[in-house]
Write an enzyme that holds these catalytic residues in place. Sequence first.
Site, PDB file in Angstrom:
ATOM      1  N   GLY A 148      -2.827   3.601   3.503  1.00  0.00           N
ATOM      2  CA  GLY A 148      -3.187   4.494   2.418  1.00  0.00           C
ATOM      3  C   GLY A 148      -1.966   4.743   1.543  1.00  0.00           C
ATOM      4  O   GLY A 148      -0.827   4.686   2.023  1.00  0.00           O
ATOM      5  N   CYS A 149      -2.178   5.021   0.257  1.00  0.00           N
ATOM      6  CA  CYS A 149      -1.031   5.225  -0.638  1.00  0.00           C
ATOM      7  C   CYS A 149      -0.263   6.494  -0.279  1.00  0.00           C
ATOM      8  O   CYS A 149       0.973   6.497  -0.277  1.00  0.00           O
ATOM      9  CB  CYS A 149      -1.479   5.243  -2.098  1.00  0.00           C
ATOM     10  SG  CYS A 149      -2.815   6.391  -2.477  1.00  0.00           S
TER      11      CYS A 149
END
Length: 342
Positions: A148-149
Site C-alpha cells: 500500500g502507498c
Amino acid sequence: MAKQIAIIGASGYTGAELIRLIATHPGMEIAALAANSKAGQSMAQVYPHLRHLGLPDLVTVDQIDFGQIDLAFCALPHKTSQEVIRDLPKTLKIVDLSADFRLRDADEYEKWYGNPHSAIKMQAEAVYGLTEFYRDDITAARLVAGTGCNAATGQFTIRPLIEAGVIDLDEIILDMKCAVSGAGRSLKENLLHAELSEGYNAYAVGGTHRHLGEFDQEFSKLAGRPVQVQFTPHLLPVNRGILCTSYVKGGAQAIQKAYEMAYADEPFISVLPFGETPSTHHVRGSNFVHIGVAGDRIPGRAIVVTALDNLCKGSSGQAIQNANLMLGLPETEGLMGVPLFP
C-alpha cells in the site's frame, strides 16, 4: 530484445502511471493493455495525454496471448485482482498492485478487507514488494505483492529504527497527508471538486485503515514481538503525494544515524541533513523518497518527515522496480526521472 509487458487494469491511475514510466524504459515494451470496462477503446480515448505513444488498444483479459508476455502488472481493485490472477498461466511473472497478496495470514486479509481469500495457495507464494527490504526474495519471485502507498511510506520511516533499536516500539505515531489519487479513479461523491477542494479532513480514524494490517505484519515480524502503531491518514485536495509526519520516542541524532546507515546505498532514498524536512513537491512524479529528522523540544523525542509520490514510489514505480529485479534488468532502469517542479 525488450521484455514484453501486459498491464491488466490499464484504465486506472496506477495503470496510466505504469504506461508513463514504461514508455521511456529501455528494457520493457508494452505488448498488451487490458481494461474490461473500456475494451475496444484506444488509450488516447481514455487518457489523451498518452496519445503520442502508439499503444495497443484496450482488450479484455481473455483476449491477451500470455504466451508472448514476459511479465504482467495487475492494477485491479482488491478481490477482483485475486480472481483474475488465479486464472493466469502458472509460469507467468506477475506484479500485483492491489492488496490481495500483501497479507500472509488469510484470516488477517478477511479481517481487513471483508471477504475470504479465494487464492490461498498463491497468497502463500507471494513475496511482499517493499523492494529495499525484500530485494533478494523479489529477484527470485514469480508473484510479487506491491505494498500500500501509506504502508510503504510508514515502513520507509519506521523499519530502520526498529532494526537499529533506537526507538520505543510502544510510542509510534504516524500522521499522514495523502493525495486524492490514492482513492482511485472511480467516481465517489466525497471526491468531487466541490466536496474536496478548499478542505482537509482525517479519515479511517481510530485504527480502521486497511494499511494497518501491513504495519502490524511487517513491524511485528521485524521486532520479533507485537508492534502496533497509531496511524491517522488525512485527505488533501492535491493530485499526488504523501507526507508522513512521525512522532517517535528516541534520540534524534541516533535516529539520523540509523537512517544514514540503512539507506547509504539505496538509489531512491535520500536522507536529508539533520534538521531539514521534505515537501511532496520535491518528489512529485518520481520514484524517490526524502526523509528528514528533527529533534523535539521534549528531550528524547524526535519528529521524522517522509515524502514520496503515492502513484510512483508508492505504487507503479515500486512495481517497475520490482519487475526489473524479476526480469534480470538493472533495478533503477526506467526510474531515474527527475521529479516535476513546480
